[in-house]
Design an enzyme around this catalytic site. Structure first.
Site, PDB file in Angstrom:
ATOM      1  N   SER A 154     -23.832 -44.757   9.659  1.00  0.00           N
ATOM      2  CA  SER A 154     -24.392 -44.925   8.321  1.00  0.00           C
ATOM      3  C   SER A 154     -25.475 -46.006   8.319  1.00  0.00           C
ATOM      4  O   SER A 154     -26.462 -45.895   9.045  1.00  0.00           O
ATOM      5  CB  SER A 154     -23.260 -45.225   7.332  1.00  0.00           C
ATOM      6  N   ASP A 251     -21.475 -34.552   3.212  1.00  0.00           N
ATOM      7  CA  ASP A 251     -22.005 -35.908   3.134  1.00  0.00           C
ATOM      8  C   ASP A 251     -23.421 -35.860   2.566  1.00  0.00           C
ATOM      9  O   ASP A 251     -24.247 -35.086   3.053  1.00  0.00           O
ATOM     10  CB  ASP A 251     -22.029 -36.534   4.532  1.00  0.00           C
ATOM     11  N   HIS A 281     -18.066 -38.388   4.947  1.00  0.00           N
ATOM     12  CA  HIS A 281     -18.812 -39.518   5.500  1.00  0.00           C
ATOM     13  C   HIS A 281     -17.927 -40.504   6.258  1.00  0.00           C
ATOM     14  O   HIS A 281     -18.307 -40.981   7.328  1.00  0.00           O
ATOM     15  CB  HIS A 281     -19.539 -40.231   4.353  1.00  0.00           C
TER      16      HIS A 281
END
Length: 309
Positions: A154, A251, A281
């Site tokens: 991320s 996601d 995610h």
């Protein structure tokens, strides 16, 4: 199809509590740290040490996972996720213990500075500094400085991309980039942002808050962001080390990660893209409630094993 155990054991209770609203940084940090409760017990690691990497303007804390002390292993410098505003070394502890053992690598987990206390570029400067320090001190860490990769998930994957971009031309090039659900584009205008805007833990409103907090831009457009903050805007991707990009089906960040992988491939960078079906995610932290979530980590293990072969 969304993995049933993720829906039943994680998303349904989360969504039943209602939308999170305007979470404070402290609330977001607590929510992110709570994900550790959903991790499967990690395997034992032979040596785990905490330390600090000194650089010109301060220090960066780290935790080193070494599964075979006495053997000089490949080194993976890892940057945790959390929207540049949350996450920690402790937050990533269970997944990185498993990654180190399963991939047979030394993993250095970096604790970079977070917004809003330290907006861009503070966290990036820490990421660059700790990577340089780790390579200079690899032998003391029980690692091989010639076999070093950067990795992250991320927001941490965004930091890893920029570290790799800035390291081009280094006398000792990076061997690989492992980018898991990378956050690369603050415009938030992809089909996956629209399809999975809410209801899947990571959300479009949450990502907007994270981008704005990281960039210290409470309002206004986000289409003129420096590329060192938003790698989607990097003008030239040639010369990067080989990359593995892992995305998950459900996601908001899926499409921008896949677009970044396509751009690297078009620039001549050897790039492997894997989309993990049925996952969300935060799947790295859900293997305790949904064993299928471990497939995301297994793809990471395979990528590192191949990169260091």
């Amino acid at each position: 199809m969304l993995e049933p155990r993720i829906r039943e054991a994680f998303l349904d209770p989360l969504n039943a509590a209602g939308p999170p609203g305007a979470m404070s940084p402290g609330d977001l940090r607590a929510a992110v740290e709570s994900l550790r409760a959903h991790c499967a017990p990690p395997p034992p690691v032979a040596r785990v040490t905490d330390g600090t990497a000194a650089h010109a303007t301060g220090t960066v804390p780290f935790r080193l996972y070494h599964p075979r002390p006495g053997t000089r292993l490949p080194l993976v410098v890892y940057f945790h996720g959390g929207g540049w505003t949350a996450g920690s070394i402790a937050y990533m502890d269970p997944p990185l213990r498993a990654l180190a053992v399963e991939a047979d690598v030394a993993v250095l987990s970096a604790g970079y500075r977070l917004a809003p206390e330290h907006p861009f570029p503070a966290g990036l400067h820490d990421a660059q500094a700790v990577t340089a320090w780790a390579r200079e001190n690899a032998a003391a860490l029980g690692a091989d400085p010639a076999r070093c990769a950067v990795a992250g998930d991320s927001a941490g994957a965004a930091l890893a991309t920029v570290v790799a971009l800035e390291a081009r031309g280094s006398p000792l090039p990076l061997v690989h980039q492992l980018l898991i659900n990378p956050a690369t584009d603050p415009r938030r205008n992809t089909p996956s942002y629209r399809e999975f805007a809410t209801g899947y833990q990571n959300s479009a409103p949450m990502m907007e808050r994270c981008w704005r907090t990281y960039l210290n831009r409470p309002d206004g457009p986000l289409d003129d962001v420096p590329w060192r903050a938003a790698p989607a805007f990097a003008p030239d991707l040639t010369g990067l080390p080989p990359a593995t990009v892992l995305t998950v089906e459900y996601d908001p960040l899926r499409d921008e990660g896949e677009a970044y992988a396509a751009r690297m491939a078009a620039a001549g960078v050897p790039t492997t893209l894997v989309r993990c079906p049925g996952l969300i995610h935060c799947a790295l932290h859900l293997d305790g409630v949904a064993p299928r979530a471990a497939s995301l980590r297994r793809h990471a293990v395979r990528a590192l094993t191949a990169a260091f072969a």
